[in-house]
Each structure stands twice: as structure tokens, then as C-alpha cells.
Design an enzyme around this catalytic site. Structure first.
Site, PDB file in Angstrom:
ATOM      1  N   HIS A   1       0.779  -1.065   0.431  1.00 18.68           N
ATOM      2  CA  HIS A   1      -0.212   0.066   0.223  1.00 18.68           C
ATOM      3  C   HIS A   1       1.383   1.373  -0.111  1.00 18.68           C
ATOM      4  CE1 HIS A   1      -3.662  -2.460   1.106  1.00 18.68           C
ATOM      5  NE2 HIS A   1      -2.742  -2.942   2.417  1.00 18.68           N
TER       6      HIS A   1
HETATM    7  O1  RIB Z   1      -4.422   0.266   4.552  1.00 14.39           O
HETATM    8  C1  RIB Z   1      -3.593   0.592   4.391  1.00 14.39           C
HETATM    9  C2  RIB Z   1      -2.646   1.082   5.247  1.00 14.39           C
HETATM   10  O2  RIB Z   1      -2.946   0.309   7.227  1.00 14.39           O
HETATM   11  C3  RIB Z   1      -1.037   0.819   5.302  1.00 14.39           C
HETATM   12  O3  RIB Z   1      -0.388   2.214   5.734  1.00 14.39           O
HETATM   13  C4  RIB Z   1      -0.522   0.057   6.503  1.00 14.39           C
HETATM   14  O4  RIB Z   1       0.860   0.460   6.314  1.00 14.39           O
HETATM   15  C5  RIB Z   1      -1.532  -0.042   7.257  1.00 14.39           C
HETATM   16  O5  RIB Z   1      -1.056   0.853   8.520  1.00 14.39           O
END
Ligand code: RIB
Ligand code: CA
Length: 316
Positions: free
Chosen positions: A241
Site C-alpha cells: 500500500h
Molecule cells: O490500509 C493500509 C494502511 O494501513 C497502510 O498504511 C498500512 O501500513 C496500514 O497502516
């Protein structure tokens, strides 16, 4: 070489935050002025310790690290220990940090860095937006020194949390997110719509990282731990992500985006903390975010792999 983009990484490492940091620190297009930490994936103490360990591992004792707020602006804190483990970075073995933590708080560090920078600075939050929201409230006169906020958070089409329609980073501090999305600062939004599909494949692709050298092995081990649940549900790969927010700054052509008006829902029962987008321009509001919706997964993986390999070069 064209001028580098000055950035501050604001993160809650966190497995994918670690890969985002690795990518940012490897790029000759970015000048990482510092790292600030947020609580989210784990407590602020653990995410800060992890940020320091990551920079030590990558040989970057020069990068200032400043600790952020221990809890969201209004909500009660929550962590994602299920996804990131008790340390917040379970899996790889990392060295103890040597460089001292900055004596400034995250918000003070952002203010000092913007005051001293001759150029506007891009903020790259990949965790809850607590520090960024607090900064905007505390230093409104410095908003003109922000070039853009390129964030990982939200989801226009798909939710991913126990609150149904929201995404973790936004859910943890929805009020901070609302401050950001109503600030008027240019925003690039990397929501789950694009990040869930910006993956490292569980098998062949992950092994390319593992065999590429010390840093690639680190990334593979992060993906091993972070990818457990995704593999279990048959997801095609491990979503990285947070690295999307950095990759967009390095090569925006990897992504497809649409300028949209995005608003936080702070009142819904099942839609609380969702990022609601006006896809067809019928709200009467001008767009406030460049929302990425698709990525070229192969080019994304190549960018990450090349970044890992760059650390193996002499003197890297
Ligand atoms: O939903 C994804 C996010 O949540 C990313 O930043 C991951 O590190 C978690 O914090
Ligand atoms: Ca994160």
C-alpha cells in the site's frame, strides 16, 4: 539531473511503510528531508523505534527522525497488531538504531523543515494523518510552503476495516483526515482501490526480491509476514500500500488517476471514516484530490526491485 523533490515521510512502520521508506531513500528523484512517525500499525514508541531501525539497516543515519503524537486527535488509538505483529515489524531481523531521535516532535520538525526550506515541500503520509492534521491546525501560516500531500489512505470503491466502508489510516484518525481533505492543499490520494492491486506476487516475484541482495531479502521477509492473510484468502499478491504514495512521486505514469471531490463521512454508522468521492462532478464542489484508481503492477514491482538492487551498488 532535474531538481529533486523535497519530501518528508510521515509513517507508522509497518511492513509496507518500511518498503515505502526503502523506495524513497533509494530514489535520485527525491530528497528525503526527514521522517516523522505516527501511531497506527503499532504504538508511537514501536513505530518510531521501527523507523530508526529501518534507516539504520539502510545505512541512512543521516536522515532525521522525529516522533509524532501518541494518539489520534480525537478518537481513541487503535493498532493493527494483527497485520504487523507485536513489534509492528515482525519478521525481518534489524539492527539496533545508532542515530539519536530528533529532540523535536513530528509537528515541530515539519514546521522547522518548511520554514528553512527554500522550496515547497511534499508531505508523504503513509499512516494515520494525525501529525499532518495537527500541523495544519498549529501552523496555518506555513501551509503555502507545502507543495502537495501525497498520501496512502481511504478507499473510493472498496472498504477494508471492521467499520466496513473505511480504510485503516483514515479510520484511526478521521478528524485529522477531514482537516487534510478540507485544507485546500493539493492532494494525491492512494486509496485501497489502487493499493490493494499494487502487489508483490507471493511466489516468483517475491523470490526475485529475496535473491536480489540484502535489501531485497529484507523486502521479501516483510512480504512473507505481511502477506500471510492475503495468501490465505487467495489474493494474488501482497499489497504494498504505502509504497504507492512514493512511487507516484517517482513515476506517476505507473498510475491512472482522476481529479475528484472527496469528502470524509464523520457521522455514518456503517460509513464512518469513509472517503466519499463525487465521481461525476454533480456535487458542485471542485475536485480536491488526484485519486489514483489503477496501477501497472509489473512496472510497480520493477520500480521496487530496482530500488532494492540500487543498495547493492558500491557505496550505496
Ligand atoms: O490500509 C493500509 C494502511 O494501513 C497502510 O498504511 C498500512 O501500513 C496500514 O497502516
Ligand atoms: Ca502505514
Amino acid at each position: 539531473m532535474a531538481n529533486k523533490i523535497p519530501i518528508i515521510m510521515d509513517c507508522d512502520p509497518g511492513h509496507d511503510d518500511a518498503i515505502a521508506l526503502m523506495l524513497a531513500l533509494s530514489s535520485d528523484k527525491l530528497d528525503v528531508l526527514g521522517v516523522t512517525t505516527s501511531s497506527g500499525n503499532q504504538t508511537i514508541e514501536k513505530t518510531t523505534y521501527n523507523a530508526r531501525r529501518i534507516c539504520e539497516f539502510l545505512g541512512r543515519r543521516d536522515v532525521p527522525i522525529a516522533q509524532g503524537r501518541s494518539a489520534p486527535i480525537l478518537n481513541d488509538g487503535r493498532t493493527a497488531a494483527g497485520a504487523h505483529g507485536e513489534t509492528g515489524l515482525d519478521g525481518p531481523v534489524l539492527p539496533e538504531p545508532v542515530a539519536p531521535l530528533s529532540p523535536l516532535t513530528a509537528v515541530e520538525f515539519i514546521a522547522k523543515t518548511l520554514e528553512e526550506s527554500e522550496e515547497k515541500v511534499t508531505l508523504v503520509p503513509t499512516g494515520p494523518l494525525t501529525n499532518i492534521g495537527t500541523f495544519i491546525l498549529a501552523y496555518p501560516h506555513l501551509i503555502p510552503k507545502i507543495e502537495r500531500i501525497c498520501l496512502m489512505g481511504g478507499s473510493i470503491v472498496s472498504g477494508c476495516s471492521d467499520k466496513g466502508a473505511s480504510e485503516f489510516n483514515i479510520l484511526v484518525d478521521a478528524y485529522a483526515a477531514d482537516i487534510v481533505f478540507t485544507s485546500g492543499i493539493p492532494i494525491t490520494m492512494m486509496g485501497l482501490d489502487v493499493t490493494n492491486f499494487s502487489t508483490i506476487g507471493h511466489d516468483e516475484e517475491k523470490e526475485m526480491f529475496r535473491s536480489s541482495g540484502r535489501v531485497g531479502k529484507f523486502v521479501a521477509e516483510l512480504a512473507d509476514f505481511f502477506g500471510r492473510g492475503f495468501k490465505m484468502i487467495g489474493w494474488p499478491g501482497v499489497p504494498i500500500h504505502d509504497a504507492c504514495a512514493v512511487a507516484w512521486l517517482i513515476d506517476p505514469t505507473i498510475f491512472e488517476s482522476k481529479d475528484l471531490y472527496v469528502e470524509l463521512d464523520l457521522n455514518g454508522e456503517n460509513t464512518y471514516a469513509s472517503t466519499v468521492a463525487d465521481f461525476y462532478g454533480i456535487s458542485g464542489h471542485d475536485p480536491n484530490a488526484t485519486v489514483c484508481l489503477k496501477s501497472d503492477q509489473k512496472r510497480f514491482v520493477k520500480l521496487l526491485l530496482d530500488a532494492c538492487k540500487s543498495y547493492e551498488k558500491e557505496g550505496a
